[in-house]
Design a protein around this motif. Structure first.
Motif, PDB file in Angstrom:
ATOM      1  N   CYS A   1     -10.619 -14.073  90.622  1.00 15.70           N
ATOM      2  CA  CYS A   1     -11.520 -14.574  89.749  1.00 15.70           C
ATOM      3  C   CYS A   1     -12.110 -15.681  90.368  1.00 15.70           C
ATOM      4  N   ARG A   2     -12.017 -15.979  91.742  1.00 14.34           N
ATOM      5  CA  ARG A   2     -12.599 -17.165  92.332  1.00 14.34           C
ATOM      6  C   ARG A   2     -13.892 -16.502  93.127  1.00 14.34           C
TER       7      ARG A   2
ATOM      8  N   TYR B   1      -0.610 -25.622  89.815  1.00 16.73           N
ATOM      9  CA  TYR B   1      -1.050 -24.178  89.838  1.00 16.73           C
ATOM     10  C   TYR B   1       0.033 -23.384  90.341  1.00 16.73           C
TER      11      TYR B   1
ATOM     12  N   ILE C   1     -15.254 -28.748  91.547  1.00 17.67           N
ATOM     13  CA  ILE C   1     -14.361 -27.800  90.982  1.00 17.67           C
ATOM     14  C   ILE C   1     -14.520 -26.199  91.601  1.00 17.67           C
TER      15      ILE C   1
ATOM     16  N   PHE D   1      -7.968 -27.209  84.558  1.00 18.38           N
ATOM     17  CA  PHE D   1      -9.038 -26.211  84.973  1.00 18.38           C
ATOM     18  C   PHE D   1      -8.035 -24.965  85.100  1.00 18.38           C
ATOM     19  N   ASP D   2      -8.452 -23.834  84.919  1.00 18.14           N
ATOM     20  CA  ASP D   2      -7.888 -22.648  85.280  1.00 18.14           C
ATOM     21  C   ASP D   2      -8.289 -22.308  86.719  1.00 18.14           C
ATOM     22  N   GLN D   3      -7.578 -21.295  87.262  1.00 18.69           N
ATOM     23  CA  GLN D   3      -7.809 -21.070  88.841  1.00 18.69           C
ATOM     24  C   GLN D   3      -9.113 -20.685  89.149  1.00 18.69           C
ATOM     25  N   SER D   4      -9.978 -20.267  88.081  1.00 14.21           N
ATOM     26  CA  SER D   4     -11.377 -20.137  88.371  1.00 14.21           C
ATOM     27  C   SER D   4     -12.200 -21.183  88.412  1.00 14.21           C
ATOM     28  N   GLY D   5     -11.754 -22.414  88.083  1.00 18.62           N
ATOM     29  CA  GLY D   5     -12.512 -23.561  87.924  1.00 18.62           C
ATOM     30  C   GLY D   5     -12.988 -23.709  86.593  1.00 18.62           C
TER      31      GLY D   5
ATOM     32  N   ARG E   1     -12.746 -25.316  82.817  1.00 24.15           N
ATOM     33  CA  ARG E   1     -12.013 -26.295  82.291  1.00 24.15           C
ATOM     34  C   ARG E   1     -11.372 -25.840  81.011  1.00 24.15           C
TER      35      ARG E   1
END
Lengths: 487, 487, 487, 487
Positions: A301-302, A392, B158, D56-60, D62
Motif C-alpha cells: 500500500c506504500r 503502527y 507523511i 494516518f493509516d499505513q499508506s499515509g 489521514r
C-alpha cells in the motif's frame, strides 16, 4: 507474486508445507476467529501493558488476584476449548497442539505460553502422577469448557535458569505423604495458575541437578478454606508477551505432591522443557510469517518512486529470499515437532531417537528464534519511520521475538546443550543418518567433517568456537529438510 | 582481560583508537558529568516515556509547549554549553563535535539528535544565509550559555522520506522579500525548536527533487506579539530516543527565509543530511560500546557453573570477537567523520573527495546501525531473562538501535544511494584508491571484481542483488581501516 | 483586590497571619527556590506516577532499590538541608519546622510526608532512646548535608490503622539485648528509609493497644555485609503524593531496638502521630492556599462576558468568602502547632495542656482536610472544562487533598478520638477556657451547651450524632482564633 | 438494615422511588448484563486510560481512527441496542431513555455520554431537519443493531463554553444548498461520531448568541471517496469518563447542513443542552448510589473494634442520612426528567412549563453533581487508606463525579442561568405553585420570601449572593419532591 500470498494466512502456509493437516476445519475456524475478533483483542492487551496484581481484597484477605483486561479471558479460553491441551492427551498426539499453536501464534505469540505451560503440567501428571493424584487433578486440566484449569512450570529462581543445579534453592520437606515447599521462583509464567509443577530440592538430597525433584503445587491449600498455597510477589514488567502474566512466586510451606521418583527429577524437568522448547520454535516461525505478512501489507500500500514499494527490486528480492528461509526454518522446527511426537511418552532410559530429538530441538530453537528477531527487525525497517512508532504495531514483533530468543534458553544455552548431546550421545551421527536420506552426499560430508573438527578440539576451545559451526549445522539441516518438504 | 576494559569508558575507547584527542579535558569532564549525573537523568527520561504537549495555555492561547521532565533541560543544555554546535563553526572543524557526540551518546544516544539538527540548522545558515539573516539568527544558535537556541531539520512528510521528490508537498509562496510555507511535516525532530530548516516547493517550481528549496522557519512570527509561526500537531510515541520530542508540524502560512538559490535546494538538503548521517554512524558505534559495556558488567557479576559467566569460553569468545568488530565499525564511521570534516564547506559543484565521502557515509551508516542492532540484541541475550524486563535497562539499547537503523535512511536507502554514487560518480574507484594504501592487494582485487560484477548487471538485477555485495564492501573497508588505526 | 494578593505566596500569607516569622530569610530563600526550580520538578514527578522498585540487582542480590526520578532527590534533600528536621532538635522548637512545611507544601504537599516521618523517627529516639542508641543513630538523622538519613513511621497493617490494638500483628521477640520483628506493614510511607520506627507486639504482651511497643528498625542488618533488614514488597499505586514512596514492608526477623518501656508503646505511638497529624493540618491549609492561588491566576487571565472572570460578582464573592475561611482554617491549624510546640517534650503522665492540644489537633486535622478537599474541588470548577484535564494540573490538588483527608485518620477517626478526649479528659473545658479570652460570651455559651447536649447522650446515640456538633465546634473555634490573629 | 439494601441495585432503587417502571424486563436484563459482564469491561477501560488516535493509516491517508479497547465496542453497543436512543423517538417518550441511563450509569457513568450526545443529534434532526435530511441520516441513528451511527454535539471552543456568544468562532459559509464550516471545537465528546451537530456562526450574522446557528456535520465528505469531513486534532487526557473519547475537532471547509432557521440557532442549541443537562443529573444520582453501594460492601466486610464497621454508630448514621439525601436528589432529578418529557417537542415560543423545566433542570444539575462529588469523597474516606489506591476503585467515583460537576455547566453557570430564568420568565413562581401541592405552607412561604429578597437586590449584589439561596432552593425543592415520591 503468487508465492508471497501464502504469507497472509498461517493455515495456507501450513498447507503449502505439510502433506496433510489433521483437524483442518478446526484450524480454519480458529484462524477465522482470530482474524475477526482476536487480532483486536491482542492489540488491546499489548497496548495495555503489564496487568496489575491485587494482593488483598477489601477485607484485607490476601488474594493475589491478577487484574487482566476482561477480554483477555475470552482470547485465552478460546484455545483451551479448541483443544490445545486436552487433544494432546485424548488423541495421544502432539501434532494437533502444535498446529493450533502455529495458527494462534501468528496472531498472538504470547498466548501460546499459557498453553505450553498448561501442557507441561498435564503431561508429567499423566505420565508420572499416582492414580490418586491423576484422579484429583487431571480432569480439571483437560476440561473442554471455560472452567478448565491452567497449569504452570516453575523452575527458574533468581540465580538464573541456565545452571539449574546451582540455581534451584527451593527446599522440599516431607509432610506425611505430601511435601512442603519453601523458596522463591523468579520467572514464573502463568502466575495464578490453578496448578503448577515446580522444581525443588528435597532436604538431604545431593547437590547439583541430581538432587532436584519435580512437584505438583496447587493454587489453594487443601484443608483450609480457600487460603493461598503460594503467593505472587509481583508481576514482572516484560517488554512483550503481555498475554501471559509472569511473576515472582513465593512458596511458603506450600503443599506439594511429588511426581516420579525423588532422584529422577532432572529427567522430568527436561521432559517438561522439551515441550516448551519445541513450542518456542514453532511460535518463532509463526512470528516470522506474521512480521513478513505485515511488511507485505505495508509494502503493497506504500508508494515510492511511482510504484508500490514491494515492486522495487531490492525489496522484492528480500521478500523472496526471506520466504525461502522461512520455509527452511519451518522445516527444522517441524522436524522437532515430529520427533517429539514420537518420543514424548518415553521415560528414562531413553531411546536413541530421544537424543536425536534433543539435538534437533536445540538447533531449531536456536535458529528459529535468531531468524525471528532478524526478520522482525527487517520488517520494522520496511515500515521506515512508522516502524519506530508504537502506533503502527510493527515494533511489537521485535519485542515478542526477543522474548522468544531468550526464553527456554538463550542461544548460548542451546549451543552448549547441543554440544553436550553430541558428545555424550553422539546425536549428530543420528542426525547425519537422517539427513543422508535427503542431502547431497558431498555437502553432507563437508558438514560432517567441519563438525568433527570442532568436536575434536580441547574443551575450552571447542566451546569458544562452537557458535559458527552450530549455526551452519542448523542452517544446513533446515535447508535440507525444507527441500524434502517441498517435494 | 585487559582489552575488554576499554569498553567501560567512551573516552578510553577513543584514546585506544585515535592518535590524538583534541579537547581531551573537555571530553573527560563531559564523561565525568554523565557518569555521576547524566546516567540517572537519562534513565528517568527513558522510563517517563513520550513527553506531553500542552497546546493551549490557561487563557486559551495556542502555545504548543512541550512538558519535558524538568531535568531534561539540564541534560540537554550541558552538551550545547560544551560546544557540540558552537565549536564546529568557531573552530571550523567537526572533529570536536563528533568526539563530543561519541562520548555523550555512550550514555544517551537520543540527546545527540537535538545537537545534530541544531548543527544542521546552523551550518546551512552560515554557508548560504544572507548577511542579514546571519546577523539576525546565527548568534542565538551559537550562544555558549543556556539561552542558546535550538535548531531542527524538517524534510519528511507523511508520504515518506525516501522519495523526497514526491514526498515533499509543502508549498512556498513569495511574500515580499520573504516566503510563506504551508504544509505538514511528519517526522519533525526537535519539535519546538526556536529555528528550523524546512524543505518546501516554491510555487511554480518543477516536479521532483529539482523543485525543492530549503527555508529557515522561526518558531514565532516576526511582527505579531509572540504568536506561533508553526504548530505542533502532536508528539509521536516512539519506542526510544525519548530525549528528543519528535512531532508532526503544521506549517500554515509560516514566515520563512530562503537559503541559497531557489533551484539548488536539493543540494542544501543533502548537505544537511550528511551531517546527521555521520552523526548517526558515530552514535551507533557508541551504542555498540555501551551495550557491550553493560553486558560485560553483568557477565562479571553473574555466576553460573561456579564462575562469573564472562569466564565461560563461549561468552568470552563472543566478547573478544565483537570487540574486534567494534573497532572495525569505529574505523569506518570515523573515516566518514574525517572525510566530512574535509568537505563540509564545499558547495556545488563538488570535488571528488565529496563523492568519496558520500559513499563512505552510506557504508558507515548502513553497517554501524546493523551492527548496533545486532549487538543490542546479543547484549539482551547475555542478560538472560533479565534482558526482557524493563527494570534492568538492557532492552533499551535495542529500542535505541532500531531508531538508528531507520533514521537518516533505512538500509535499503543506504544501499541504493551508495549504488548511485558509485555509478554516477565512480566513488568506489576513489575508495579503492584510498584502501590501496592499507589493504592487501589480493583481497582488494577480489573485492573490486566482485563489486564490478554487480555494477555490470542490468538495472533491476543490480538493485535486487546489491545487498550482499554492499555489506561485504562495508565490512571489508571497515576491517582494512581498523587495521590501519591499530598500527 | 489587594487582599487576594496574599494568596500568591505562602510566605506573604504567613506574614499576614503571624506577628513574627523566625528565620524569615531562610523561608524566603526556600520559596524562591520552589518558584524557580521546585515547581517544575514537582510537576514532573506527579506526572511520572508511582516510582518503580527494583528488587534484585543484576547479580541476583535482593536490594529493594526505589527508582525515583533523578531530580526527586534534589527536591527532597533541599528541605532537609534547610532544617525541616534538624532545626526542631537543635533549636528545641517545632515552629521553624512547621513554617518550612507550610512554605514547601504550597508547592508540593507530598514531600512534607518524608519530612514528617523523619521527624517522627528522630523525636522518639531523642526522647526515649538509650544513650547508646542515640549515639549510634541520631547524628545521621540530623545531618545538614545530603548524606542525611531519612526516617519512617510504620504502624498500620493490612487490618487497618483505626483500631491499632487489633490491627498490629507484628511480633517482637527478644534476641539478646535487641529484638527481632516479624510482620507486614501495609501503609509504610517512605519505604526505603534508612531508619524506621515500627509498632510491634512483644511476645506475651497483653492484647489491645496496651500490648504494643515501639521499635527502631534500620534498613540494613548490623553484622552482615549490607544485607537488608526489611523488605519492600511493593510500592502502592496512590492517586497522589508521588513525592513519597509508600510501600508494603515485610519485617522478617528484622533487627530492632526498643524505645521507651515495653508497656508504654501506645503513648510513644500517639506522640509520633501528634507530629504528623499537625503536619497534615498545616499542609492542608497550604494546599487550600495553593488551589486558590491557581484558581486566581486562571480567573485573571480567562475572559467571559467581556471581562476577566475574576471580576464576575459571583466568582469574586466566592474568592473573598473562601479567603476568610482560609484564614480561619489557618488559625486553627496554627493553634495546634503552638500547643504542640509547648507539649512535645512531655512524657506520660501528661499535663492538661497536652489534652487540650489533642482536642485542637483533632479539630484542626478534621476541618482543614475537609476544607482542602472542598476548595480543591471548587478550584477545578473555576477552571471549567480545563479542570478535568490532566494537562492543566488543577485536578492534582483534589487528588492530594483526598490523601490528606484520609491519612493520619479519616474524619470518623478525628471525631471519635476528639469525643474521647473530651469525655475522658474534659479537654473541651480547656478549649472553652482558652476561647473565653477571645470569643463573644453569648456565642461561646451556645456552643458549650450544644456540645454538652451531645456529651450527655447515651453512647451509641452520642457517636451517631457527633458529626454536626464536631464540625460546628471546629468552625467556631477556627473563626474565633482567626479573629484574634487578625487583630 | 433493610433500607440500605436498595443501594445495591439501581433497578431496586428505581422501584423504591417510582410508582411504575416501564420496560421493567428490559432494565432487569440490562442490569444483569452489567453485573456479569459490563462491570469488568468498565474497570478495564478505566484502567487503560485515554485511548489513542491513529491519525494516518499505513499508506499515509489521514484516517483519525480511535484505538479503543476492543471490548469498549461491546459495552457501548449494548445500550444502543437496548434503545437508549431509538426508543425516545419511536415511543415518543424520554422516560425509557433516562431509566436506562440510570441503570447503566450505576455501572459506568461515562458511557451515558455517547448516548446523550447521540440523542442530542437525533432529536434536533427529527424536530428541525428537512424531510430530505431526515431521510438521509435519521435511519442510521435509530438502527437497532450494531451498525447504528453515533452522534455528537459540538458547541464549545477554546474560549470556553459559558459565554457561547463570544466563544463560538467557527464560521459557516453557504455553498450551494449546503454550508461549509471552518473552526476548532475544543471539548468535542464522542470524537469520531458518524454525525455531529455543531454550533457555528454564519458569515454576516450578528455578534453574540443571536448570531449562532446549528448544523449537521457528517464524518465523511459526500462526493469524495471516504475522505474525512472533519479532523480529530487529539484526544484529551481527562481524569475520568474513559468510556467516551473527548477530542479537539478541526472543521476545515467541512460540509454541513443547517438545522432550523439560521437566526434561531441558540434555541436549538439550548434544546440540545436540555437533554444532556438532565442526563447529567440522572447520572450524578446514579453515581451517588454506586459510591454508596461500594462503601456499603466495604463497610460490611471490614472489621474494626470487633465488628463490621457498618455497625459502628457514626458510620451507620452517615449511611442512613445520606440515603435520605439520595432520595431527595433523585426526586429533584426525576422531576426534571418528567418535565422535559412534557416539553421536549416544543419549539419557540415556548410554554410556561418549558421555563419551569429550565429552572428545575438547573437546580437538579447543580445539586445532584455537588452531592455526587461529596458522596464520592465520603465513600473514599469510608475505605480508609484503600480509598487512596488506584487498585481498589473507590477513587474512580470522585474522578467521575468531578466531570459531572463541570460538564454541561459548572455550578456558577447553573446558578446564573437559574437566576436568569427566574428574573426573565418568573420560573420560580411556577415552581412554588408546583411545590404548593406538596410542601408545608409555612416552609414554602419562608423559602419564597428568602428568594424574593435575593431577587430584589441590585444586579451585582444579587449575583454575588446567589449561591446560598440557590442551594437552599435546590435542597428545599428536592426534599419536598422526595416526600411526595415516598408517599
Amino acid at each position: 507474486m503468487a508465492s508471497l500470498d501464502t504469507l497472509r494466512s498461517p493455515l495456507e502456509f501450513l498447507q503449502s508445507r505439510l502433506p496433510s493437516i489433521p483437524h483442518f476445519d478446526l484450524l480454519a475456524a480458529e484462524q477465522e476467529w482470530w482474524k475477526t475478533e482476536g487480532v483486536a483483542i491482542s492489540g488491546t492487551i499489548d497496548r495495555a501493558g503489564t496487568p496489575w496484581v491485587r494482593m488483598f481484597d477489601q477485607s484485607g484477605r490476601r488474594v493475589d488476584e491478577i487484574l487482566y483486561a476482561h477480554e483477555y479471558e475470552t482470547m485465552l479460553r478460546k484455545g483451551y476449548r479448541s483443544g490445545v491441551v486436552w487433544r494432546a492427551l485424548e488423541e495421544k498426539s502432539l501434532i494437533p497442539t502444535y498446529l493450533l499453536m502455529y495458527t494462534i501464534s501468528f496472531y498472538d505469540p504470547g498466548v501460546c505460553c499459557p498453553y505450553t505451560v498448561s501442557l507441561g503440567t498435564a503431561v508429567p501428571l499423566a505420565k508420572y502422577g499416582s492414580a490418586e493424584l491423576q484422579a484429583r487433578f487431571l480432569p480439571q486440566l483437560l476440561r473442554k469448557d471455560d472452567s478448565v484449569w491452567q497449569g504452570a512450570t516453575w523452575m527458574t529462581e533468581i540465580g538464573g535458569g541456565s545452571d539449574l543445579g546451582a540455581g534451584v534453592k527451593t527446599v522440599a520437606r516431607p509432610a506425611g505423604d505430601t511435601w512442603r515447599l519453601t523458596g522463591d521462583k523468579y520467572f514464573a509464567s502463568n502466575a495464578a495458575a490453578e496448578l503448577a509443577v515446580a522444581a525443588a530440592r528435597p532436604e538431604g538430597s545431593p547437590p547439583g541437578v541430581r538432587g532436584l525433584a519435580l512437584f505438583l503445587v496447587p493454587r489453594y491449600r487443601r484443608n483450609e478454606d480457600g487460603s493461598l498455597n503460594y503467593f505472587i510477589r509481583r508481576l514482572k514488567d516484560k517488554i512483550a508477551t503481555r498475554s501471559v502474566p509472569t511473576g515472582e512466586i513465593e512458596l511458603r510451606d506450600s503443599e506439594a505432591y511429588l511426581l516420579g521418583p525423588a532422584d529422577a527429577g532432572i529427567y522430568l524437568i527436561l521432559e517438561v522443557l522439551n515441550l516448551s522448547r519445541v513450542a518456542n520454535s514453532v511460535v518463532s516461525v509463526a512470528l516470522v510469517q506474521r512480521a513478513m505478512a505485515d511488511a507485505l501489507a505495508y509494502a503493497e500500500c506504500r508508494t515510492a518512486f511511482g510504484k508500490p514499494i514491494v515492486d522495487l527490486p531490492l525489496l522484492r528480492h528480500q521478500f523472496e529470499d526471506r520466504l525461502r528461509t522461512l520455509r527452511s526454518a519451518f522445516a527444522l522446527a517441524w522436524e522437532s515437532v515430529r520427533l517429539l511426537d514420537q518420543v514424548w511418552m518415553e521415560r528414562p532410559p531413553y531411546s536413541e531417537r530421544y537424543h536425536l530429538f534433543r539435538l534437533v530441538a536445540h538447533l531449531a530453537k536456536y535458529w528459529a528464534a535468531e531468524f525471528a528477531a532478524d526478520t522482525a527487525k527487517w520488517a520494522m525497517e520496511v515500515h521506515g519511520g512508522l516502524g519506530t512508532l508504537a502506533e503502527y504495531g510493527a515494533e511489537r514483533w521485535l519485542r515478542e521475538a526477543m522474548i522468544l530468543a531468550i526464553w527456554e534458553g538463550t542461544p548460548h544455552r542451546q549451543m552448549l546443550d547441543g554440544l553436550e548431546v553430541m558428545e555424550r550421545k553422539q546425536a549428530h551421527k543420528l542426525l547425519f543418518a537422517r539427513l543422508a536420506e535427503i542431502a547431497p552426499a558431498q555437502e553432507l560430508k563437508e558438514m560432517e567433517s567441519e563438525l568433527q573438527r570442532l568436536l575434536n578440539l580441547p574443551p575450552d576451545q571447542k566451546e569458544a568456537e562452537a557458535e559458527a559451526v552450530f549455526r551452519r549445522l542448523a542452517v544446513f539441516s533446515a535447508d535440507q529438510l525444507a527441500r524434502k518438504y517441498s517435494q
